[in-house]
Design a protein around this motif. Structure first.
Motif, PDB file in Angstrom:
ATOM      1  N   PRO A   1       0.829  -1.205   0.000  1.00 45.85           N
ATOM      2  CA  PRO A   1       0.000   0.000   0.000  1.00 45.85           C
ATOM      3  C   PRO A   1       0.864   1.256   0.000  1.00 45.85           C
ATOM      4  O   PRO A   1       1.966   1.281   0.552  1.00 45.85           O
ATOM      5  N   THR A   2       0.366   2.301  -0.631  1.00 45.50           N
ATOM      6  CA  THR A   2       1.093   3.549  -0.639  1.00 45.50           C
ATOM      7  C   THR A   2       1.122   4.158   0.750  1.00 45.50           C
ATOM      8  O   THR A   2       0.233   3.916   1.574  1.00 45.50           O
ATOM      9  N   GLU A   3       2.134   4.943   1.010  1.00 46.92           N
ATOM     10  CA  GLU A   3       2.234   5.589   2.312  1.00 46.92           C
ATOM     11  C   GLU A   3       1.066   6.550   2.518  1.00 46.92           C
ATOM     12  O   GLU A   3       0.583   6.717   3.638  1.00 46.92           O
ATOM     13  N   GLY A   4       0.583   7.182   1.432  1.00 41.32           N
ATOM     14  CA  GLY A   4      -0.542   8.091   1.557  1.00 41.32           C
ATOM     15  C   GLY A   4      -1.799   7.389   2.019  1.00 41.32           C
ATOM     16  O   GLY A   4      -2.521   7.894   2.887  1.00 41.32           O
ATOM     17  N   ALA A   5      -2.093   6.198   1.469  1.00 39.10           N
ATOM     18  CA  ALA A   5      -3.277   5.447   1.888  1.00 39.10           C
ATOM     19  C   ALA A   5      -3.159   5.036   3.345  1.00 39.10           C
ATOM     20  O   ALA A   5      -4.135   5.106   4.106  1.00 39.10           O
ATOM     21  N   ARG A   6      -1.978   4.588   3.751  1.00 35.74           N
ATOM     22  CA  ARG A   6      -1.774   4.218   5.149  1.00 35.74           C
ATOM     23  C   ARG A   6      -1.989   5.413   6.075  1.00 35.74           C
ATOM     24  O   ARG A   6      -2.655   5.305   7.110  1.00 35.74           O
ATOM     25  N   THR A   7      -1.418   6.547   5.703  1.00 34.71           N
ATOM     26  CA  THR A   7      -1.472   7.721   6.579  1.00 34.71           C
ATOM     27  C   THR A   7      -2.891   8.236   6.715  1.00 34.71           C
ATOM     28  O   THR A   7      -3.350   8.542   7.821  1.00 34.71           O
TER      29      THR A   7
ATOM     30  N   LEU B   1     -16.084  11.180  -6.708  1.00 28.09           N
ATOM     31  CA  LEU B   1     -15.762   9.758  -6.576  1.00 28.09           C
ATOM     32  C   LEU B   1     -14.640   9.363  -7.532  1.00 28.09           C
ATOM     33  O   LEU B   1     -13.790   8.522  -7.193  1.00 28.09           O
ATOM     34  N   ARG B   2     -14.600   9.960  -8.707  1.00 28.30           N
ATOM     35  CA  ARG B   2     -13.497   9.677  -9.632  1.00 28.30           C
ATOM     36  C   ARG B   2     -12.183  10.185  -9.079  1.00 28.30           C
ATOM     37  O   ARG B   2     -11.149   9.518  -9.203  1.00 28.30           O
ATOM     38  N   LEU B   3     -12.205  11.364  -8.453  1.00 34.32           N
ATOM     39  CA  LEU B   3     -10.978  11.865  -7.828  1.00 34.32           C
ATOM     40  C   LEU B   3     -10.527  10.937  -6.711  1.00 34.32           C
ATOM     41  O   LEU B   3      -9.329  10.675  -6.541  1.00 34.32           O
ATOM     42  N   MET B   4     -11.493  10.428  -5.944  1.00 34.00           N
ATOM     43  CA  MET B   4     -11.147   9.532  -4.841  1.00 34.00           C
ATOM     44  C   MET B   4     -10.657   8.173  -5.327  1.00 34.00           C
ATOM     45  O   MET B   4      -9.933   7.481  -4.597  1.00 34.00           O
ATOM     46  N   SER B   5     -11.052   7.772  -6.513  1.00 38.56           N
ATOM     47  CA  SER B   5     -10.689   6.442  -7.008  1.00 38.56           C
ATOM     48  C   SER B   5      -9.210   6.321  -7.321  1.00 38.56           C
ATOM     49  O   SER B   5      -8.681   5.210  -7.410  1.00 38.56           O
ATOM     50  N   HIS B   6      -8.528   7.450  -7.494  1.00 35.71           N
ATOM     51  CA  HIS B   6      -7.092   7.435  -7.760  1.00 35.71           C
ATOM     52  C   HIS B   6      -6.345   7.606  -6.446  1.00 35.71           C
ATOM     53  O   HIS B   6      -6.655   8.512  -5.671  1.00 35.71           O
ATOM     54  N   PRO B   7      -5.359   6.775  -6.172  1.00 32.08           N
ATOM     55  CA  PRO B   7      -4.629   6.900  -4.911  1.00 32.08           C
ATOM     56  C   PRO B   7      -3.737   8.132  -4.911  1.00 32.08           C
ATOM     57  O   PRO B   7      -3.342   8.623  -5.979  1.00 32.08           O
ATOM     58  N   PRO B   8      -3.423   8.673  -3.742  1.00 32.79           N
ATOM     59  CA  PRO B   8      -2.465   9.783  -3.689  1.00 32.79           C
ATOM     60  C   PRO B   8      -1.078   9.309  -4.119  1.00 32.79           C
ATOM     61  O   PRO B   8      -0.643   8.226  -3.750  1.00 32.79           O
ATOM     62  N   HIS B   9      -0.420  10.110  -4.933  1.00 31.29           N
ATOM     63  CA  HIS B   9       0.886   9.746  -5.464  1.00 31.29           C
ATOM     64  C   HIS B   9       1.976  10.573  -4.789  1.00 31.29           C
ATOM     65  O   HIS B   9       1.727  11.666  -4.277  1.00 31.29           O
ATOM     66  N   VAL B  10       3.196  10.049  -4.822  1.00 30.79           N
ATOM     67  CA  VAL B  10       4.338  10.823  -4.366  1.00 30.79           C
ATOM     68  C   VAL B  10       4.533  11.990  -5.329  1.00 30.79           C
ATOM     69  O   VAL B  10       4.550  11.810  -6.547  1.00 30.79           O
TER      70      VAL B  10
END
Length: 478
Positions: A220-226, A437-446
């Motif tokens: 999992p990305t660090e953004g999703a974890r945080t 919802l489309r914006l939320m469907s993409h994970p946060p990127h570095v």
């Protein structure tokens, strides 16, 4: 008479529909603005990239939600002038200035700093940008302050007199603003906004944790974890506070609006030796009883009076014409309470997972968090229905009846505008929700990108100016 009754019901349905659409966006914006301020403060304090990435990720969602909140609120003044002109005339000397204070403080504060917050990160220093974020967050709170003061005065009116024209005129502004129910309702609503946002943030984080696991990525990305961790901390810590705030609000309501509590509890008759807590059942207003009731003896008296044998009055002590619609209030209250305890349960499960070191690996918790994502909005709507329908049949509690507040309009005139609102709201705001919802469907990127120029926020009154160098600035729309 039937035509007037139909027009009244349609006017109430129209106001209920538009407010129900509107209330979910400010509830989300209040919490999300504060979350953005927390993220930016953590980035400034630690310089960890993940906090900046999450800030840029959520500010795009905030921009759209804020815009839809502004647009959906514009029709409120329209309806006060068309469908509720008598109410506006009678309460205008009191409520008009309070609404003006909201514009002069909260709206100007938000409008003044929103452009810097959305497009100024590369144009102003980080501390000045953080100040803009704080001011927007403060503006959302101040807006809630004035709106809830207005609405609370309608529930617990004081500090006024009535002139020869039947208008409520102010005598003590401090008493009007800080009316008896206002502090309890302000705390309850703001905590509800924070929990609503936490559930959305937690659901998005959990969704990406599950999706990354399903795709067997490196992890999992660090953004999703945080974001998931921060959201679960909020649910763990704030849900118990919300339950305590709700209890205090209920005791205040019992003191000032006892008929509402009687409807919430399903107490059609008085209980001189302790009232039961009705868990479930079907309120029958004609028979004046709760059919198929599942009860816990004397628990309602313990909750409301802190004594098992404390007497509690029922709706038999209230004139029938002053009853609120009991089934609606009864069930909306139970939906709100059930969701409140479900949010508490989610917080406790996340704490258990955290203590066991499985917060990011426990898939059932993540699925539950995704399922609970909309729960805050449903709870806010259920609470609003309980509060406002429970105030009926009065628009100003005990002083002005709803039937006396409506404009002298025909039913077809109100029905046509109601149909138009339903069609336009579902079309416009449906598209907006799909975009979020489309914006939320993409994970946060570095290295998350800044707010794009093509983001549809013109409805908020701000138009991005042409890019200058690597940054963007905002100008008022003409």
């Amino acid at each position: 008479m039937l035509s007037n009754l139909d027009a009244l019901l349609l006017a109430r349905a129209q106001f209920g529909f538009t407010v129900a659409f509107h209330i979910i966006f400010p509830a989300f914006s209040i919490g999300l603005a504060s979350y953005l301020a927390v993220l930016e403060s953590l980035w400034l304090a630690t310089r960890r990239q993940v906090y900046l990435d999450l800030f840029k990720y959520w500010i795009k969602i905030f921009a759209v939600a804020f815009a839809m909140g502004v647009v959906s609120g514009l029709v409120m003044s329209y309806q006060f002038g068309t469908n509720w002109s008598v109410f506006s005339d009678r309460t205008g000397p009191v409520l008009g200035p309070l609404m003006a204070y909201e514009v002069l403080t909260a709206f100007f504060l938000e409008a003044g700093f929103l452009g810097v917050m959305l497009f100024g990160m590369r144009k102003v220093g980080p501390r000045l940008h953080f100040l803009a974020t704080l001011m927007v967050a403060l503006g959302t709170f101040v807006s809630a302050f004035w709106i809830l003061s207005v609405n609370s005065w309608m529930h617990t009116p004081q500090g006024h007199a009535v002139n020869d024209q039947g208008q409520f005129v102010p005598q003590d502004w401090w008493a009007i603003v800080f009316n008896p129910s206002f502090p309890f309702r302000l705390v309850h609503m703001v905590l509800a906004a924070y929990l609503t946002t936490a559930l959305v943030v937690g659901a998005v984080g959990a969704w990406h944790l599950l999706r990354d696991r399903a795709r067997t990525l490196s992890g999992p990305t660090e953004g999703a974890r945080t974001m998931f961790s921060m959201a679960m901390w909020m649910a763990t810590l704030v849900a118990p506070l919300q339950i305590l705030a709700g209890d205090a609000h209920g005791l205040n309501t019992l003191e000032h609006q006892p008929a509402k509590v009687m409807a919430m509890e399903g107490h059609f008759r008085s209980h001189p030796d302790g009232a039961p807590l009705v868990l479930f059942g079907w309120p029958d207003e004609e028979a004046r009883t709760v059919r198929y009731a599942v009860e816990i003896p004397k628990l309602s008296s313990l909750i409301l009076k802190h004594s098992l044998d404390a007497p509690l009055k029922g709706l038999d002590s209230v004139a029938r014409e002053n009853w609120p619609p009991v089934p609606v209030v009864f069930w909306s209250f139970r939906v709100m309470v059930a969701l409140g305890f479900a949010i508490l349960g989610l917080g406790m499960l996340s704490l258990l997972a955290r203590l066991r070191g499985r917060l990011y690996e426990w898939a059932p918790l993540h699925r539950l968090a995704v399922a609970m994502g909309p729960a805050g909005f449903v709870a806010v709507l259920a609470g609003w229905i309980t509060t406002e329908v429970g105030r009926q049949p009065f628009s100003v509690y005990g002083l002005l009846r709803t039937a006396e507040s409506a404009s002298p309009l025909s039913a077809p005139a109100v029905a046509s505008s109601l149909v138009a609102f339903v069609a336009i709201y579902f079309a416009v705001f449906g598209i907006g929700v799909i975009y979020i919802l489309r914006l939320m469907s993409h994970p946060p990127h570095v290295g998350e990108h800044d707010l794009p120029d093509d983001l549809p926020i013109r409805t908020a009154g701000i138009t991005p100016a042409p890019s200058v160098g690597s940054g963007r600035v905002a100008q008022p729309a003409e």
